[in-house]
Enzyme design. Sequence first.
Site, PDB file in Angstrom:
ATOM      1  N   GLY A  68     -14.478 -21.944 -18.879  1.00  0.00           N
ATOM      2  CA  GLY A  68     -13.737 -21.439 -17.720  1.00  0.00           C
ATOM      3  C   GLY A  68     -12.333 -21.999 -17.696  1.00  0.00           C
ATOM      4  O   GLY A  68     -12.114 -23.172 -18.019  1.00  0.00           O
ATOM      5  N   HIS A  74     -16.741 -13.526  -0.104  1.00  0.00           N
ATOM      6  CA  HIS A  74     -15.486 -14.007  -0.659  1.00  0.00           C
ATOM      7  C   HIS A  74     -15.658 -15.242  -1.523  1.00  0.00           C
ATOM      8  O   HIS A  74     -15.033 -15.376  -2.556  1.00  0.00           O
ATOM      9  CB  HIS A  74     -14.562 -14.318   0.510  1.00  0.00           C
ATOM     10  CG  HIS A  74     -13.270 -14.968   0.129  1.00  0.00           C
ATOM     11  ND1 HIS A  74     -12.383 -14.378  -0.733  1.00  0.00           N
ATOM     12  CD2 HIS A  74     -12.714 -16.153   0.477  1.00  0.00           C
ATOM     13  CE1 HIS A  74     -11.336 -15.170  -0.894  1.00  0.00           C
ATOM     14  NE2 HIS A  74     -11.518 -16.257  -0.191  1.00  0.00           N
ATOM     15  N   ARG A  90     -13.355 -19.472   9.282  1.00  0.00           N
ATOM     16  CA  ARG A  90     -13.696 -18.144   8.776  1.00  0.00           C
ATOM     17  C   ARG A  90     -15.044 -17.639   9.266  1.00  0.00           C
ATOM     18  O   ARG A  90     -15.188 -16.465   9.601  1.00  0.00           O
ATOM     19  CB  ARG A  90     -13.697 -18.192   7.252  1.00  0.00           C
ATOM     20  CG  ARG A  90     -12.321 -18.397   6.711  1.00  0.00           C
ATOM     21  CD  ARG A  90     -12.292 -18.544   5.219  1.00  0.00           C
ATOM     22  NE  ARG A  90     -10.899 -18.589   4.795  1.00  0.00           N
ATOM     23  CZ  ARG A  90     -10.510 -18.791   3.546  1.00  0.00           C
ATOM     24  NH1 ARG A  90     -11.396 -18.974   2.598  1.00  0.00           N
ATOM     25  NH2 ARG A  90      -9.235 -18.804   3.239  1.00  0.00           N
ATOM     26  N   GLY A 127     -11.082 -25.468 -14.503  1.00  0.00           N
ATOM     27  CA  GLY A 127     -11.252 -25.549 -15.954  1.00  0.00           C
ATOM     28  C   GLY A 127      -9.951 -25.834 -16.672  1.00  0.00           C
ATOM     29  O   GLY A 127      -9.887 -26.690 -17.565  1.00  0.00           O
TER      30      GLY A 127
END
Lengths: 640, 254
Positions: free
Chosen positions: A42, A403, A332, A47
């Site tokens: 990644g 999300h 959120r 990463g």
Amino acid sequence: MTINLDPRVPAGPLADKWENHKFSMRLVNPANKRKFKIIVVGTGLAGASAAASLGELGYEVEVFTFHDSPRRAHSIAAQGGINAAKNYHNDGDSVYRLFYDTIKGGDYRSREANVHRLAELSLNIIDQATAQGVPFAREYGGLLDNRSFGGAQVSRTFYARGQTGQQLLLGAYQALMRQVDRGSVKLHTRTEMLDLVVKDGRAVGIVTRDLVNGAISRHSGHAVVLATGGYANVFFLSTNAKASNATAIWRAHRRGAAFANPAFTQIHPTCIPASDEFQSKLTLMSESLRNDGRIWVPKRAGDNRPPNDIPMAERDYFLERMYPAFGNLVPRDVASRAAKRMVDAGHGVGPLQNGVYLDFANAIDRLGRNTIAERYDNLFQMYERITDEDPYQVPMRIYPAPHYTMGGLWVDYNLMTTIPGLYALGEANFSDHGANRLGASALMQGLADGYFVLPYTIGDYLAEYLNTDPVPTSHEAFGEVEAGVRERVSGYLNTNGTRTVDWFHRELGKIMLEHCGMARTESGLDKALAEIPALHEEFKADVRVLGESESFNQSLERAGRVDDFFELAQVMCLDAKNREESCGGHFREEYQTPEGEALRRDNEFAYVAAWDWTGDPGSPELIKEPLEFENVKLSTRSYK
Amino acid sequence: MNITLQVWKQEGPDRAGRFATYQVDDIEPEMSFLEMLDILNERLVSQGDDPISFDHDCREGICGTCGVMIDGQAHGPQLGTATCQLHMRKFRDGDTITVEPWRAAGFPIVRDLVVDRTSFDRIIEAGGYITVDTGAAPDANLIPVPKDVAETAFDAAACIGCGACVAACPNGAANLFTAAKINHLNLLPQGQAERWARTEAMVEVMEEYFGSCTNHGECEKACPKEISIDFIAWMNRDYVKAKVKNRRLMGQKA
């Protein structure tokens, strides 16, 4: 065999833990570092920053990405900003306040020591990124500007227009490419990790598929680092990039890495609502818009007048009404559920009545169009391209969408999974966000893990293996794993069924969104747990993947990813069912306050739920890591 | 909407390519261009036909993965828009649309509409960074950056590395891409130490892979982030200066 979940949190006062730990860990001297080979999978923020930093230190690093370039990773799409407790604005911020806000925002389901370390390191990240040339927003005196994000009452969010993730990723990518040029990092693009190799209980390598020519190959190292992102694409429709997937962490899970809190998923409140059945993904509109936009619905259900024809008195600014202290800047999960309640009660707006308004008219009156354009113009343009509506003239329509996933591979304080030698960074681990992540904290965590945590902690593990070679790829441990990968790949091609991979993915997504999305019930989860394995069986018997494995074959890539999503979906539902409380992004309808807010049950559920693979995706074993709060008093979150 | 597509099909870099014609019916104007291709691919697989390979990922116009020539224009008819953000409402019912991969010697074809852009990574590797090891940075506010400078550096840094500039250029030149990164870093105070070495190294690697710029200006029009061609002029100025300065700096060493 029950695995032992020792979080290895250092002793001592909270603020000294990381400092003390750094001193107590073993080091690898500079001349010995080049004897160690580390595999990083990644190239997003976590990463790329890890691979670059390890390369700088002198380790031999091999980094893998399925993209054509490391710069494509989905960190690039993060818009709003990155938190740091710099207190440049003299508004009362501190490391402790960022720590406290993050613990509280996560609804008291994260580890205190990890979160405090994250808050400490937030300071270094901004310094590092600025030195790399990340063009953060500036004030006229040339110093750094900040804005506010949900769940905080201070301005601590650093930003680069609406493209903060892009700029931070490019900084990390450029640092990585510098190491590639120096020869300390070897880069493999368009190469996907399809399995992990474990020998004698340790992670020793990976098996990959070259996405251009289909070649399956083996790679060996002293340690393996997974920084492969989250799994929100299990819902099919999410804000994740199309290729974002869980295969690397899921395969590691199947090899013995416990998966923690899989049900903790974040539904982001400000996304553009779906416009039709064939929608391929949902687009996020940055949370930063809630700094200046006001969220409302018509007071009368079913009121379908154009928004600008609805007088002030007939609008319900529901977040400001319900949460006067935080208003439009509640976290959120709170904002998402409130929007859902409004839409469920018939107040939804737009052609499909599946949204709420996010209105900039007041802000434009107060600050002028130019100021708003300076802050958000790229977001406004993006909105207009997608919807054909101009947000300077009419309010945006928004609705929550999957999300981010707070859950992920279980890791200890050193970011090591339950498989020694296997590390998980960034969204791929579960560590810092508890049951809900605050805005502008994902970038912070990915970079803290990659730049400033792993480079210290991995040495402590490697020191033990000085002067030992990596397991040769000719070893039978690699052979067995490779045979399994080959069988899986050819299996998809030989099924010769009738339905496409995307059809199955879409159907799985519908089940997950309905039963394991923003609101969950025991009966709904039971239904999902019956439907998912049945659909998975159908997938195995009836999927159609054309072409061959020895060539560029995008349907084949997707088949493996969706196959893994089917298994992951089951443990998500089991975790959601097991957690008989509501906290953060996990809302069980049976457990709510009379006002409809989340009802936590700390006595029973103040723990990390880590699931161990048993061979059957329908019955993993649950292991608990109790969460101890020595510094923060557990209380009901209130944003009123 | 009903659309006819003419799509470039090519099984690999060394295989011969050809146009294939597809009829795509019942498309909604609200769909994105790539969603239209998704639907076509679903239908092709259901019929047992080979789907069209195309690169894409974020579908928000920021990752730079997608990009095709649409009726001869890089990223299609809408200015300042990546292919993934183009919607079918920009076309008319009954249109025939020609879809091709990026056409440039620096971007060999992988399959169908997918090309290999690793040459861009090579340019960045040559010097598209500021050398600062992790942990070595001073406090962020120690280096004030005038707001205008930061804004202009950002305008350059907004590049998504999609390659539309190269595809649109009659010479297949990568000057806009390279200039965007050079200017992002050369404008900032943090980028001064390596300014001249960076400029010379990046330009020279660029020239190994790509054609030369003759100021057509097609790149600026094709750029989904509307990056200004002025940056190419500034890069050229820095390159000439670098040639002199780098020589002098080497002389000092001797």
